[in-house]
Design a protein around this motif. Structure first.
Motif, short mmCIF file in Angstrom:
data_model
loop_
_atom_site.label_atom_id
_atom_site.label_comp_id
_atom_site.label_asym_id
_atom_site.label_seq_id
_atom_site.Cartn_x
_atom_site.Cartn_y
_atom_site.Cartn_z
N ASP A 74 12.74 0.32 -8.81
CA ASP A 74 11.28 0.80 -8.98
C ASP A 74 10.44 -0.29 -8.12
O ASP A 74 9.90 -1.05 -8.54
CB ASP A 74 10.74 0.34 -10.65
CG ASP A 74 9.48 1.17 -10.59
OD1 ASP A 74 8.66 1.19 -9.93
OD2 ASP A 74 9.17 1.12 -12.02
N ASP B 271 7.16 0.50 -7.17
CA ASP B 271 5.99 0.25 -7.30
C ASP B 271 5.59 -0.83 -8.16
O ASP B 271 4.78 -1.68 -7.98
CB ASP B 271 5.35 1.62 -7.92
CG ASP B 271 5.34 2.78 -7.18
OD1 ASP B 271 5.07 2.87 -6.01
OD2 ASP B 271 5.30 4.05 -7.64
N GLU C 86 3.78 -4.58 -7.72
CA GLU C 86 2.79 -4.96 -8.74
C GLU C 86 3.22 -6.50 -8.95
O GLU C 86 2.23 -7.41 -8.71
CB GLU C 86 2.73 -4.13 -9.80
CG GLU C 86 1.55 -4.20 -10.67
CD GLU C 86 1.79 -3.20 -11.87
OE1 GLU C 86 2.11 -2.14 -11.80
OE2 GLU C 86 1.67 -3.97 -13.04
N ARG D 43 5.29 -2.69 2.19
CA ARG D 43 6.83 -1.80 1.87
C ARG D 43 6.99 -1.27 3.22
O ARG D 43 6.26 -1.12 4.12
CB ARG D 43 6.17 -0.70 0.88
CG ARG D 43 6.23 -1.10 -0.43
CD ARG D 43 5.47 -0.04 -1.19
NE ARG D 43 6.31 1.05 -1.56
CZ ARG D 43 6.65 1.51 -2.60
NH1 ARG D 43 5.46 1.20 -3.56
NH2 ARG D 43 7.44 2.59 -3.16
#
Ligand code: ATP
Ligand code: MG
Length: 394
Positions: free
Chosen positions: A59, A61, A65, A78
């Protein structure tokens, strides 16, 4: 193609000989922060840290975070990691950066080649990819001075990394590299911001909260847990010590002059906080004081409080306006919790007319009415410890 994260580690680059200690601390903090998401290979390479997820369908995303709250990171990206083959590089660039390229009006390509056996030199890579991008995205044009997006191509030993604009990191120094300190935390707006700011300078945190039941409620203490939960998303684990303060406040109220109540109370807080901080191995106290904000924060009042301090007291908000403090509290998501209306012990028994220019002699004289050592001992003995850490909760 695999997706990875490339980290540029800010101020650490300046640290000369200590650099590897700082980098090791940063890597450890990153590893822990990603631990609930996936296991990852984390490698240092030049001034970059490369994070490669080892599991299927990571994951990313959530990973971004988590990374965005790790101190010691100036910026990160990224990136796609692909084969070192120009056809592959071209097609991955066009696909992987689609959203960023569609959003931009201008671009430039920057290429770095640490693998010198790669057949094209950096300027040639830039030319080829520039042409490919113009072909596939006719709306966009080249601007080498101030482009909306910089397309980065890094040809390294094993892979080529492809990434667009950097994401801004949390800045500061890795937590732990400056040692430990104890923040005196109320339920207000200021002290959680002070805690965040000092943790950003590399401090691990303990926290000390004075509670005066039944004048202050369980809900007021709960509020402090919630505030520290938000701070811990940046700082990592916080050991909260809750000090029973009712008896001391009642004694000050009954036995000392009313207009010195606040200043004497604050001196008692510092004496106790210091004892607890020393036990934890902390090197400083942190408060949310800001000059002239309230009567207890005049220069004279702060001087009287500081007179009992034997360890440094860090006051990162001392020169800040309330608006600037509020802005940070919104950013770290503590503001809405802070404005919930629960009594803090500081607002219990507050005098109508606190003395604005107390003299230290008056204060010391007034404190003689208190059985200081016994009061402090009972407060310290009654401390309750709670460990708070929301940094690895997803
Ligand atoms: P805050 O918004 O942090 O409550 P404030 O502007 O309300 O600060 P004061 O209430 O005078 O100011 O408190 C000044 C500082 O003293 C706080 O920032 C905090 O560091 C410390 N402090 C106040 N109340 C407590 C408490 N109950 N327990 C521990 N520390 C406290
Ligand atoms: Mg307060």
């Amino acid at each position: 193609m695999k997706e990875i994260i490339l980290i540029k580690n800010g101020e650490i680059a300046l640290k000369g000989l200590n650099r590897s200690t700082f980098e090791d601390a940063l890597v450890k903090n990153i590893k822990r922060r990603l631990s609930p998401l996936f296991s990852a290979d984390i490698k240092k390479s030049q001034s970059t840290i490369v994070i490669t997820p080892l599991s299927e369908n990571p994951d990313m995303d959530k990973a971004v975070e988590q990374i965005s709250r790790v101190f010691g990171i100036a910026g990160f990206s990224r990136a796609a990691a692909c084969e070192k083959d120009m056809d592959v590089i071209r097609s991955v660039t066009v696909d992987y950066l689609r959203d960023q390229l569609l959003d931009a009006r201008t671009f430039k390509v920057e290429a770095k080649r640490s693998d010198k056996t790669f057949p094209l030199k950096s300027p040639e890579i830039c030319m080829e990819l520039g042409a490919t991008i113009l072909q596939n995205y006719p709306h966009i044009s080249v601007d080498v001075h101030n482009p909306d997006i910089v397309v980065n191509i890094e040809v390294r030993e094993q892979y080529t990394y492809i990434h667009g604009n950097q994401i801004r990191g949390a800045g500061g120094m890795p937590v732990g590299t400056s040692g430990r300190a104890a923040v005196m935390i109320s339920g207000g707006i200021d002290s959680p911001v002070a805690a965040y700011m000092m943790s950003r300078r590399g401090l691990s945190l303990d926290a000390i909260h004075f509670a005066s039941p039944p004048y202050t409620s369980a809900r007021a203490e709960q509020k402090v847990h919630e505030l520290l939960g938000k701070v811990s998303k940046y700082s990592g684990t916080i050991n909260l010590m809750v000090v029973p303060f009712t008896e001391i406040q009642e004694h000050i109220k009954d036995d000392c002059p009313e207009d010195l109540f606040t200043i004497i109370m604050r001196r008692m807080m510092v004496r106790i906080a210091q004892e607890l901080a020393e036990r934890q191995g902390d090197g400083a106290l942190i408060t949310g004081e800001s000059l002239a904000q309230v009567a207890s924060q005049t220069m004279r009042a702060i001087g009287c409080t500081d007179a009992v301090a034997t360890m440094p007291v860090f006051r990162p908000l001392i020169g800040m306006d309330k608006n600037d403090i509020v802005e940070i509290s919104r950013k770290i998501d503590t503001f809405e919790i802070s404005i919930q209306p629960y009594e803090d012990c500081c607002t219990v028994f507050t005098p109508k007319h606190p003395r604005l220019r107390p003299t230290l002699d008056d204060v010391i004289e007034a404190e003689k009415a208190l059985d200081m050592d016994a009061l402090i001992k009972r407060a310290v003995d009654g401390v309750k410890l709670i460990v708070i850490d929301k940094s690895i909760e997803i």
